[in-house]
Scaffold this motif. Sequence first.
Motif, PDB file in Angstrom:
ATOM      1  N   UNK A   1     -14.729  38.237  16.600  1.00  0.00           N
ATOM      2  CA  UNK A   1     -15.534  37.146  16.068  1.00  0.00           C
ATOM      3  C   UNK A   1     -15.511  37.124  14.539  1.00  0.00           C
ATOM      4  N   UNK A   2     -15.047  38.213  13.918  1.00  0.00           N
ATOM      5  CA  UNK A   2     -14.984  38.289  12.462  1.00  0.00           C
ATOM      6  C   UNK A   2     -13.568  38.140  11.927  1.00  0.00           C
TER       7      UNK A   2
ATOM      8  N   UNK B   1     -12.205  30.885  16.380  1.00  0.00           N
ATOM      9  CA  UNK B   1     -12.536  29.556  15.846  1.00  0.00           C
ATOM     10  C   UNK B   1     -13.883  29.111  16.395  1.00  0.00           C
ATOM     11  N   UNK B   2     -14.827  28.909  15.491  1.00  0.00           N
ATOM     12  CA  UNK B   2     -16.139  28.430  15.902  1.00  0.00           C
ATOM     13  C   UNK B   2     -16.112  26.927  16.162  1.00  0.00           C
TER      14      UNK B   2
ATOM     15  N   UNK C   1     -12.672  23.041   5.200  1.00  0.00           N
ATOM     16  CA  UNK C   1     -12.653  24.493   5.430  1.00  0.00           C
ATOM     17  C   UNK C   1     -12.686  24.772   6.930  1.00  0.00           C
ATOM     18  N   UNK C   2     -11.812  25.682   7.368  1.00  0.00           N
ATOM     19  CA  UNK C   2     -11.818  26.081   8.770  1.00  0.00           C
ATOM     20  C   UNK C   2     -13.022  26.969   9.053  1.00  0.00           C
ATOM     21  N   UNK C   3     -13.782  26.621  10.071  1.00  0.00           N
ATOM     22  CA  UNK C   3     -14.951  27.426  10.453  1.00  0.00           C
ATOM     23  C   UNK C   3     -14.480  28.456  11.478  1.00  0.00           C
ATOM     24  N   UNK C   4     -13.971  29.562  10.971  1.00  0.00           N
ATOM     25  CA  UNK C   4     -13.438  30.613  11.836  1.00  0.00           C
ATOM     26  C   UNK C   4     -14.121  31.954  11.581  1.00  0.00           C
TER      27      UNK C   4
ATOM     28  N   UNK D   1     -17.126  33.547   8.962  1.00  0.00           N
ATOM     29  CA  UNK D   1     -18.306  34.271   9.442  1.00  0.00           C
ATOM     30  C   UNK D   1     -18.376  35.662   8.824  1.00  0.00           C
ATOM     31  N   UNK D   2     -17.222  36.297   8.692  1.00  0.00           N
ATOM     32  CA  UNK D   2     -17.156  37.631   8.078  1.00  0.00           C
ATOM     33  C   UNK D   2     -17.645  37.561   6.635  1.00  0.00           C
TER      34      UNK D   2
END
Length: 355
Positions: free
Chosen positions: A159-160, A165-166, A174-177, A181-182
Amino acid sequence: MFQSIRDTLPQSRILRGLLAVIVVSLLLAPFIFDGSRALDTAARLCIFIVLVASYDLLLGYTGVVSFAHTLFFGIGAYSVAIAFDHVAPGFGVLLVAVVVALGVSTVVAVTIGLVSLRVKAIFYAMITLAVASVATVLVSQLYLYTGGEDGMTYRIPRVLTPAFKLLDDKVLGVRINGKLLNYYLIFTVSTVLFLLMVRIVASPFGKVLKALRENDFRAEAIGYTTVYYRTAATVISACMATLAGVLMAIWLRYTGPDSVLSLNIMIDILLMVVIGGMGSLYGAIIGATLLVLARNYLNEAMGVAHNAFIDVPILAELFNPERWLLWLGVLFVVMVYFFPLGIVGRLVRGRADHG
């Protein structure tokens, strides 16, 4: 709690403005700066702010000079690296690794504090330098667990990672990946740790530390046991550095002697504290920002200057990108000359002189 934190904010409007710009830039870094390098710089800056503030908690508030601060940074990083590499890259494993790292750092800090803080400052500094050197040798010798000089590369929770991919669509380009999150995990934890340290120095305990720094004999005379308070400060500082090491391990997905235990990192920490201003945790934000940006972008800036003066041989050679370390040294000398109390100290003193 928040009221006491607000009370510690510097009165200088210029300084408050600088701090606000840095914090907002870090908060919005993924959306206002392009490229993975900028995001990596922002993440490292968040981590170094915590690391430098934790050292200032020891040096600036108790007057104790230690060269073993990277030892605790390394304990945090290697605990996560070993746990992820030899067990599994999960959050449960991460929690256990953090608890173990904090326990080990506490034991080491208490041992160093109780044994060494009774001696004179110069001898304490030498002892901590010896301890840090021993740690570096141990990491090299225990290569089956630590990877030796080559270090360790490991997996972290999916998930980090960028593979997670969220959202399928980009938000503001911006890619929300998982990498995003990290980054925000690093930013959030760093912010909480920094505010916690600010709260500590604003507490009665912090006031005692300042008293010890100003005059330890007088503090002893009114009933405060110097060695116990300084040992407590050493433990708190060590634990904060350990958590910074945990964050570095999660972000880099690599841990090695050069990335967490190097003497160069210890020197950088000292420079950041001196540039920002000792005895003010907010100085850690200024000092870390200047030195991290200089280390990452000074070479490029000199390349631009080199090309601009290409027709002037002397200036072109002077701004040769290969000489960026020379200019970094010059920058440090200039900062110390014009800001002997650090940037925060100079701005605060300047406001007092005009107030």
